[in-house]
Scaffold this motif. Structure first.
Motif, short mmCIF file in Angstrom:
data_model
loop_
_atom_site.label_atom_id
_atom_site.label_comp_id
_atom_site.label_asym_id
_atom_site.label_seq_id
_atom_site.Cartn_x
_atom_site.Cartn_y
_atom_site.Cartn_z
N LEU A 122 -52.42 -15.05 85.83
CA LEU A 122 -52.07 -16.30 86.50
C LEU A 122 -50.98 -17.02 85.71
O LEU A 122 -50.00 -17.50 86.29
CB LEU A 122 -53.30 -17.20 86.62
N GLU A 136 -49.21 -27.06 91.69
CA GLU A 136 -49.39 -25.72 92.25
C GLU A 136 -50.27 -24.86 91.33
O GLU A 136 -51.19 -24.18 91.79
CB GLU A 136 -48.04 -25.04 92.45
N GLU A 167 -54.05 -23.47 92.17
CA GLU A 167 -54.36 -22.04 92.17
C GLU A 167 -55.45 -21.72 91.15
O GLU A 167 -56.33 -20.89 91.41
CB GLU A 167 -53.11 -21.21 91.89
N LYS A 217 -58.60 -22.65 92.83
CA LYS A 217 -58.95 -21.70 93.88
C LYS A 217 -59.57 -20.43 93.31
O LYS A 217 -60.49 -19.84 93.89
CB LYS A 217 -57.71 -21.36 94.71
#
Length: 388
Positions: A20, A41, A45, A48
């Motif tokens: 990531l 962002e 993420e 998530k």
């Protein structure tokens, strides 16, 4: 004590968090900072994928892990050049305190939102006249005339991310009805609470998360804003401060690793005479030493996280302080040596190391200075007389 080694699950988490971080990297974070924005962002993420709430209870939408797992995520994002400072504050400090001591209502209201990243929480403890000495905190909490609500009054400084946080977990002091002495208490203060004002502090260090001075001018809060037991005091406070130290260590180790990786790549490729400069011991040995010191700091961080997640608050307190100290020192040395390895290029925007000179020193200063950690170890661990 059981040797702290990473499980297969931890290794998988480390690899996934590193992937990531690689997708975003230092260039992304630099652009966000230049725009005066926040890394929304990346934050979204990470949420998530379950990384923001990896330390929070499964019953409230978290991953059911601990500070060990959360520190892995932060370290790997840092090693990729895009650490998230609010991970130290929101899930590690505030999420942990609420998970351990919050009421059922507080847990239901905050933990799922902290885990999925839709809400964040700041942490307010430092004051103008109570930096290293938390016993001098003057923010007071008193009962309103109706006997149920609380009224907070005081000031805080160097509080990160208040502008983006939905609330701030504020450390105040309330009078003990039995002794008359002031004891620490924690309150959830909504961002838009009347009387709760913030002023941005102009910092030479430019980060995605801004620093603020807070003023609490008779902020009235319902009884449900008090976190946990009114008489729990220091136990609740250090339930948040020890994870903060561990996560600061992770932040510093990640930063040191990022700088070191840039220097190692440069030393392999840069040729001045016949061979790459990394072939010379004057270049290679300091980089090797920096790597060793970062690895040693990680071992202490892992020990601290292991003790904390095992419920050994006393042992975790000592180890968390040592981990934070070791990681800060290793980070500063790694950044300094990395910049020195690149020479003039180490000060250019192209390589992105110069800004880390200032950033790396933060871990030496916050959330507790290295001198106060040495004080702690000298009298708590070694049994020497206190000097203050």
């Amino acid at each position: 004590m059981t040797t702290v080694l990473e499980t297969d699950e931890h290794k998988a988490l480390r690899a996934a968090a590193a992937a990531l971080g690689t997708r975003y990297g230092r260039e992304y974070l630099t652009k966000v900072i230049a725009a005066g924005a926040h890394p929304d962002e990346l934050w979204s993420e990470a949420a998530k994928l379950g990384y923001l709430g990896v330390n929070l209870p499964e019953a409230y939408g978290g991953g059911g892990g601990g500070i060990a797992e959360l520190s892995i995520v932060l370290e790997e994002l840092g090693a990729a050049g895009c650490p998230l400072l609010m991970m130290v504050v929101s899930p590690a400090i505030c999420g942990t305190v609420i998970a351990r001591f919050g009421t059922d209502t507080q847990k239901q209201e905050w933990l799922p939102a902290l885990a999925d990243g839709t809400r964040t929480m700041a942490f307010g403890i430092t004051e103008p006249d109570a930096g290293s000495n938390s016993h001098r905190i003057t923010t007071t909490a008193r009962r309103a005339p109706d006997g149920t609500d609380w009224i907070l009054k005081g000031r805080k400084v160097f509080i990160s991310g208040v502008d983006i946080a939905d609330a701030t977990l504020v450390v105040g002091r309330a009078e003990d009805a039995r002794t008359g002495k002031l004891k620490p208490c924690l309150f959830i203060v909504p961002r838009d609470a009347p009387g709760f004002e913030r002023r941005r502090i102009d910092m030479e260090l430019h980060g995605a998360e801004k620093q603020f001075e807070l003023t609490l001018d008779d902020v009235r809060l319902p009884a449900g804003a008090l976190v946990g037991d009114e008489d729990a005091g220091l136990l609740q406070l250090f339930a948040g401060l020890n994870p903060e130290r561990i996560m600061t260590a992770a932040f510093a180790i990640g930063m040191g690793r990022y700088a070191l990786s840039r220097a190692v790549t440069y030393a392999r490729e840069r040729t001045v005479w016949r061979d790459p400069i990394g072939a010379h011991q004057a270049i290679a040995h300091p980089l090797a030493q920096a790597h060793i010191e970062l690895e040693l700091a990680r071992l202490m961080m892992q020990k601290a996280a292991f003790l904390y997640d095992s419920g050994d608050d006393a042992g975790a307190g000592e180890a968390a302080n040592m981990a934070k100290y070791a990681a800060a020192e290793a980070c500063v040395k790694a950044v300094d040596q990395s910049v020195h390895t690149l020479g003039g290029n180490g000060l250019t925007g192209e390589f992105g190391l110069a800004s880390l000179i200032t950033a790396s020193r933060v871990a030496r200063i916050a959330p507790v200075s290295r001198e106060m950690i040495l004080n702690y170890v000298s009298h708590q661990t070694l049994g020497l007389p206190k000097s203050y």
